[in-house]
Motif scaffolding. Structure first.
Motif, PDB file in Angstrom:
ATOM      1  N   UNK A 108     -34.580 -20.311 -65.370  1.00 20.97           N
ATOM      2  CA  UNK A 108     -33.910 -20.209 -66.661  1.00 20.97           C
ATOM      3  C   UNK A 108     -32.757 -19.216 -66.595  1.00 20.97           C
ATOM      4  N   UNK A 109     -32.965 -18.086 -65.934  1.00 19.77           N
ATOM      5  CA  UNK A 109     -31.899 -17.091 -65.814  1.00 19.77           C
ATOM      6  C   UNK A 109     -30.679 -17.659 -65.102  1.00 19.77           C
ATOM      7  N   UNK A 110     -30.896 -18.406 -64.030  1.00 22.23           N
ATOM      8  CA  UNK A 110     -29.773 -18.983 -63.302  1.00 22.23           C
ATOM      9  C   UNK A 110     -29.017 -19.981 -64.174  1.00 22.23           C
ATOM     10  N   UNK A 111     -29.744 -20.808 -64.913  1.00 20.37           N
ATOM     11  CA  UNK A 111     -29.088 -21.771 -65.801  1.00 20.37           C
ATOM     12  C   UNK A 111     -28.330 -21.061 -66.920  1.00 20.37           C
ATOM     13  N   UNK A 112     -28.944 -20.039 -67.513  1.00 22.52           N
ATOM     14  CA  UNK A 112     -28.267 -19.286 -68.575  1.00 22.52           C
ATOM     15  C   UNK A 112     -27.003 -18.605 -68.054  1.00 22.52           C
ATOM     16  N   UNK A 139     -39.579 -10.464 -58.990  1.00 21.76           N
ATOM     17  CA  UNK A 139     -39.077 -11.373 -57.962  1.00 21.76           C
ATOM     18  C   UNK A 139     -37.696 -11.937 -58.246  1.00 21.76           C
ATOM     19  N   UNK A 140     -37.036 -11.449 -59.296  1.00 25.33           N
ATOM     20  CA  UNK A 140     -35.743 -12.014 -59.707  1.00 25.33           C
ATOM     21  C   UNK A 140     -34.661 -11.756 -58.668  1.00 25.33           C
ATOM     22  N   UNK A 141     -34.585 -10.531 -58.159  1.00 21.48           N
ATOM     23  CA  UNK A 141     -33.539 -10.200 -57.193  1.00 21.48           C
ATOM     24  C   UNK A 141     -33.688 -11.038 -55.930  1.00 21.48           C
ATOM     25  N   UNK A 142     -34.919 -11.174 -55.425  1.00 21.31           N
ATOM     26  CA  UNK A 142     -35.144 -11.988 -54.230  1.00 21.31           C
ATOM     27  C   UNK A 142     -34.800 -13.453 -54.477  1.00 21.31           C
ATOM     28  N   UNK A 143     -35.089 -13.952 -55.675  1.00 18.81           N
ATOM     29  CA  UNK A 143     -34.749 -15.344 -56.010  1.00 18.81           C
ATOM     30  C   UNK A 143     -33.245 -15.554 -55.930  1.00 18.81           C
ATOM     31  N   UNK A 144     -32.458 -14.638 -56.491  1.00 21.65           N
ATOM     32  CA  UNK A 144     -31.009 -14.804 -56.478  1.00 21.65           C
ATOM     33  C   UNK A 144     -30.432 -14.611 -55.075  1.00 21.65           C
ATOM     34  N   UNK A 166     -32.063 -15.618 -52.314  1.00 20.46           N
ATOM     35  CA  UNK A 166     -32.366 -16.894 -51.667  1.00 20.46           C
ATOM     36  C   UNK A 166     -31.417 -18.003 -52.109  1.00 20.46           C
ATOM     37  N   UNK A 167     -31.022 -17.966 -53.365  1.00 19.64           N
ATOM     38  CA  UNK A 167     -30.141 -18.994 -53.904  1.00 19.64           C
ATOM     39  C   UNK A 167     -28.667 -18.736 -53.580  1.00 19.64           C
ATOM     40  N   UNK A 168     -28.368 -17.603 -52.947  1.00 19.95           N
ATOM     41  CA  UNK A 168     -26.976 -17.266 -52.671  1.00 19.95           C
ATOM     42  C   UNK A 168     -26.197 -16.946 -53.933  1.00 19.95           C
ATOM     43  N   UNK A 169     -26.887 -16.433 -54.957  1.00 19.45           N
ATOM     44  CA  UNK A 169     -26.283 -16.172 -56.272  1.00 19.45           C
ATOM     45  C   UNK A 169     -26.359 -14.685 -56.643  1.00 19.45           C
ATOM     46  N   UNK A 170     -26.358 -13.826 -55.643  1.00 19.90           N
ATOM     47  CA  UNK A 170     -26.518 -12.402 -55.908  1.00 19.90           C
ATOM     48  C   UNK A 170     -25.380 -11.835 -56.758  1.00 19.90           C
ATOM     49  N   UNK A 171     -24.220 -12.459 -56.691  1.00 12.95           N
ATOM     50  CA  UNK A 171     -23.069 -11.988 -57.467  1.00 12.95           C
ATOM     51  C   UNK A 171     -23.294 -12.118 -58.970  1.00 12.95           C
ATOM     52  N   UNK A 172     -24.304 -12.860 -59.379  1.00 16.99           N
ATOM     53  CA  UNK A 172     -24.592 -13.005 -60.806  1.00 16.99           C
ATOM     54  C   UNK A 172     -25.381 -11.820 -61.369  1.00 16.99           C
ATOM     55  N   UNK A 173     -25.851 -10.922 -60.514  1.00 15.56           N
ATOM     56  CA  UNK A 173     -26.604  -9.760 -60.968  1.00 15.56           C
ATOM     57  C   UNK A 173     -25.672  -8.572 -61.186  1.00 15.56           C
ATOM     58  N   UNK A 174     -25.907  -7.834 -62.255  1.00 13.39           N
ATOM     59  CA  UNK A 174     -25.110  -6.650 -62.566  1.00 13.39           C
ATOM     60  C   UNK A 174     -25.594  -5.459 -61.745  1.00 13.39           C
ATOM     61  N   UNK A 175     -24.655  -4.593 -61.391  1.00 14.42           N
ATOM     62  CA  UNK A 175     -25.012  -3.347 -60.757  1.00 14.42           C
ATOM     63  C   UNK A 175     -25.658  -2.399 -61.752  1.00 14.42           C
ATOM     64  N   UNK A 176     -26.132  -1.284 -61.259  1.00 12.09           N
ATOM     65  CA  UNK A 176     -26.787  -0.313 -62.126  1.00 12.09           C
ATOM     66  C   UNK A 176     -25.799   0.468 -62.976  1.00 12.09           C
TER      67      UNK A 176
END
Length: 348
Positions: A162-166, A183-188, A190-200
């Protein structure tokens, strides 16, 4: 004091549901009376909370993410309900310019569950938030979508997808509570979508809690200590009291400037723009030691807003708050100020 007591008595005696009769009216760290008033205002309005939201699902086909309304889906209003699966609620679709989603117009915060079972007490909470980055064009900041629940089968996996779709649907980056990221960070990764996560929110948190190791985590935000929660509470309290600062708004289609009357309808105290029932209820009843997953997700939003969208740092001197992308669109469609001056001079 008398007004407060009278107001509390009014709310408990004129309630529409049993849950309203037992709302906690004291002890919250937030603006309880104002939030109760907002809740009552929505509850007695035509259609109530249901009129403001649309349950549904996000599906992907032909490389696009589409929202499919499903009015029969039941949102979770209380984590102690027998059916705790919940559903996605959309309050506003993603707004576009020139048919494209704007960068940094939306962010997502998630308070994840720690165990991938259906027996835990906590629920996953996701908030999609429209920032004030393009306030003049797509409106004031507000919550535009939420998910609150815990699926019976693979609840963590459901949240990951859901997070990836959103993120794709709103073109939004994600901040995750990183004390237990589910497990969210590891999921992104694996999907090659780490750029969608915000830094701290390192700069912001260093001001309040200097030297802590949690400020150096690569992704997301921490709520691991009482001090972290206090910072989140204080920033959320300030946000609830804030008011839209922009004075010029433009129609996204024709570029016309809104009138003062139209602006008055757009700009309100931020707590008066709250529409999500669970968020309002949890803000009313919030206690630091309790289980308030939606409030915790909202704290992630305001901490990241302070880091990346602080109006004290980001608001331009001219008060227009337009990115170069929007400015180029406006110039291409309506011409530059210099061109308009030349036209006026030629007419005269």
């Amino acid at each position: 004091i008398g007004k407060k007591k009278a107001y509390e008595k009014f709310l408990t005696q004129r309630c529409k549901t049993p849950s309203e009769a037992f709302l906690i009216t004291k002890g919250s760290r937030f603006q309880t009376e104002d939030l109760l008033e907002r809740r009552t205002q929505i509850a007695i309005s035509r259609g109530g909370f249901e009129a403001l939201r649309m349950p549904g699902e996000l599906v992907e086909y032909d490389g696009r993410i589409e929202f499919i309304p499903k009015p029969t889906l039941e949102p979770l209003n209380n984590e102690h309900d027998d059916d705790r699966e919940g559903c996605l609620l959309r309050y506003e679709p993603p707004l576009k310019m020139k048919g494209k989603l704007l960068d940094d117009a939306y962010i997502i915060s998630v308070d994840p569950i720690g165990q991938n079972t259906n027996t835990g007490r906590s629920c996953s909470s996701i908030i999609v938030f429209k920032t004030r980055r393009y306030e003049n064009w797509i409106g004031v900041e507000k919550v535009v979508a939420t998910y609150f629940g815990r699926k019976k089968i693979n609840p963590q996996g459901y949240v990951h997808r859901l997070l990836l779709k959103l993120s794709k649907y709103y073109n939004a980056k994600i901040t995750v509570e990183n004390d237990r990221d589910g497990g969210i960070i590891q999921f992104f990764i694996r999907k090659g979508e780490l750029a969608r996560l915000m830094g701290g929110p390192t700069t912001t948190m260093d001001k309040f809690i200097p030297g802590t190791k949690t400020n150096r985590r690569a992704f997301g935000h921490s709520m691991s200590t009482v001090r972290h929660k206090q910072v989140g509470e204080d920033l959320l309290y300030e946000w609830l009291d804030a008011r839209g600062a922009t004075t010029n708004y433009f129609d996204v289609e024709d570029g016309e400037k809104y009138s003062e009357e139209e602006i008055d309808q757009l700009v309100h105290m931020t707590k008066d723009r709250l529409e999500d029932q669970v968020l309002i209820d949890q803000l009313i009843n919030y206690e630091r030691g309790g289980n308030y997953d939606v409030v915790m997700a909202m704290m992630g939003i305001v901490v990241q807003l302070k880091e990346w969208y602080d109006p004290e740092l980001d608001e331009p001197d001219d008060g227009t708050d337009m990115s170069s992308q929007v400015h180029e669109w406006y110039i291409g469609r309506y011409g530059s100020t210099e061109e308009k001056i030349k036209i006026l001079r030629n007419k005269n």
